[in-house]
Design a protein around this motif. Structure first.
Motif, PDB file in Angstrom:
ATOM      1  N   GLU A   1       8.661   7.703  -3.264  1.00 23.33           N
ATOM      2  CA  GLU A   1       8.173   8.793  -4.106  1.00 23.33           C
ATOM      3  C   GLU A   1       8.852   8.828  -5.470  1.00 23.33           C
ATOM      4  O   GLU A   1       8.379   9.487  -6.389  1.00 23.33           O
ATOM      5  N   THR A   2       9.938   8.106  -5.634  1.00 24.06           N
ATOM      6  CA  THR A   2      10.615   8.053  -6.931  1.00 24.06           C
ATOM      7  C   THR A   2       9.852   7.179  -7.925  1.00 24.06           C
ATOM      8  O   THR A   2      10.157   7.171  -9.111  1.00 24.06           O
ATOM      9  N   GLY A   3       8.836   6.459  -7.485  1.00 30.00           N
ATOM     10  CA  GLY A   3       8.003   5.644  -8.356  1.00 30.00           C
ATOM     11  C   GLY A   3       8.678   4.369  -8.783  1.00 30.00           C
ATOM     12  O   GLY A   3       9.617   3.894  -8.143  1.00 30.00           O
ATOM     13  N   ALA A   4       8.215   3.792  -9.869  1.00 33.98           N
ATOM     14  CA  ALA A   4       8.738   2.554 -10.443  1.00 33.98           C
ATOM     15  C   ALA A   4       8.625   1.381  -9.475  1.00 33.98           C
ATOM     16  O   ALA A   4       9.412   0.448  -9.520  1.00 33.98           O
ATOM     17  N   TRP A   5       7.681   1.418  -8.590  1.00 32.60           N
ATOM     18  CA  TRP A   5       7.461   0.371  -7.604  1.00 32.60           C
ATOM     19  C   TRP A   5       6.364  -0.538  -8.114  1.00 32.60           C
ATOM     20  O   TRP A   5       5.292  -0.075  -8.503  1.00 32.60           O
TER      21      TRP A   5
ATOM     22  N   ALA B   1       0.820  -1.206   0.000  1.00 33.62           N
ATOM     23  CA  ALA B   1       0.000   0.000   0.000  1.00 33.62           C
ATOM     24  C   ALA B   1       0.857   1.261   0.000  1.00 33.62           C
ATOM     25  O   ALA B   1       0.324   2.362  -0.036  1.00 33.62           O
ATOM     26  N   ARG B   2       2.206   1.108   0.058  1.00 33.24           N
ATOM     27  CA  ARG B   2       3.123   2.250   0.057  1.00 33.24           C
ATOM     28  C   ARG B   2       4.294   1.959  -0.870  1.00 33.24           C
ATOM     29  O   ARG B   2       4.622   0.807  -1.122  1.00 33.24           O
ATOM     30  N   GLY B   3       4.938   3.061  -1.316  1.00 30.22           N
ATOM     31  CA  GLY B   3       6.117   2.910  -2.153  1.00 30.22           C
ATOM     32  C   GLY B   3       6.896   4.210  -2.144  1.00 30.22           C
ATOM     33  O   GLY B   3       6.394   5.249  -1.718  1.00 30.22           O
TER      34      GLY B   3
ATOM     35  N   GLN C   1      -5.385  -0.438 -17.395  1.00 27.91           N
ATOM     36  CA  GLN C   1      -4.287   0.402 -16.922  1.00 27.91           C
ATOM     37  C   GLN C   1      -4.554   0.844 -15.488  1.00 27.91           C
ATOM     38  O   GLN C   1      -5.695   0.945 -15.066  1.00 27.91           O
ATOM     39  N   CYS C   2      -3.486   1.157 -14.776  1.00 31.21           N
ATOM     40  CA  CYS C   2      -3.589   1.706 -13.417  1.00 31.21           C
ATOM     41  C   CYS C   2      -3.387   3.208 -13.483  1.00 31.21           C
ATOM     42  O   CYS C   2      -2.602   3.703 -14.291  1.00 31.21           O
ATOM     43  N   ARG C   3      -4.082   3.922 -12.623  1.00 30.80           N
ATOM     44  CA  ARG C   3      -3.893   5.369 -12.527  1.00 30.80           C
ATOM     45  C   ARG C   3      -3.660   5.709 -11.056  1.00 30.80           C
ATOM     46  O   ARG C   3      -4.440   5.322 -10.190  1.00 30.80           O
ATOM     47  N   PHE C   4      -2.587   6.428 -10.821  1.00 27.03           N
ATOM     48  CA  PHE C   4      -2.248   6.882  -9.457  1.00 27.03           C
ATOM     49  C   PHE C   4      -2.514   8.374  -9.389  1.00 27.03           C
ATOM     50  O   PHE C   4      -2.078   9.120 -10.255  1.00 27.03           O
ATOM     51  N   GLY C   5      -3.191   8.794  -8.356  1.00 26.76           N
ATOM     52  CA  GLY C   5      -3.389  10.239  -8.157  1.00 26.76           C
ATOM     53  C   GLY C   5      -4.699  10.748  -8.643  1.00 26.76           C
ATOM     54  O   GLY C   5      -5.548  10.180  -9.160  1.00 26.76           O
TER      55      GLY C   5
END
Length: 186
Positions: A160-164, A156-158, A182-186
């Motif tokens: 902030e640089t992403g690519a997780w 549930a966390r990753g 597709q997934c959408r974050f934010g």
């Protein structure tokens, strides 16, 4: 016998009432306007200046995206040929659903909004209707899907640089999950 003249082509007229005749337009080689006149004796035609416009048939060869939620609202680009900004066009998603206005993008594409489909079959035929009269000669398929519900996210966390890599467990009432999702974050 009463007759109608479409340009140079003359056809029989059907008497409907004292103020109405009905004529079947003859086939022409290409789209465009022709003078339309009538005659009660088949010889002396009116000179009203009325014009009948022949419209080129439209063809549909694809839709993007090819699926969307049953709740409707998906903006769908319909590709094909013969689209015109000079005539009103509607998109038809199956036989049982209301049509939606088609927004002209180019001679080869229009933009439509998929209507809700709560009771229709999951896969429907998409056609373009021109001037409330002419259906497209062909169609493309659009698949209505159930909206997935996310029931778990791992982790549930990753950073902030992403690519997780994030795993999602989803729950849907239909088997229409696909590799196109597709997934959408934010």
């Amino acid at each position: 016998a009463a007759k109608c003249r479409f340009g140079a082509k003359v056809v029989l007229a059907e008497f409907v009432s004292s103020s109405t005749l009905r004529c079947r337009s003859p086939r022409v080689a290409e789209a465009g306007g022709v003078p339309l006149e009538v005659s009660s004796n088949g010889v002396d035609f009116t000179t009203s200046g009325q014009v009948f416009s022949y419209v080129a048939p439209v063809a549909v060869n694809g839709v993007s995206p090819a699926s969307g939620p049953r709740g409707g609202g998906t903006s769908v680009t319909v590709s094909g040929s013969g689209f015109s900004q000079d005539l009103p066009m509607q998109c038809s998603f199956g036989e049982d659903l209301p049509t939606s206005a088609a927004r002209f993008l180019s001679d080869t594409s229009v933009l439509c909004q998929a209507p809700p489909s709560l009771f229709s079959a999951p896969r429907v035929r998409v056609k373009v209707v021109v001037a409330d009269l002419l259906d497209s000669l062909s169609f493309a398929s659009f698949l209505y899907t159930d909206t997935p519900l996310i029931v778990a996210v791992t982790p549930a966390r990753g950073p902030e640089t992403g690519a997780w890599r994030v795993g999602l467990q989803v729950s849907v009432a239909s088997p229409f999950l696909s590799a196109d999702m597709q997934c959408r974050f934010g």
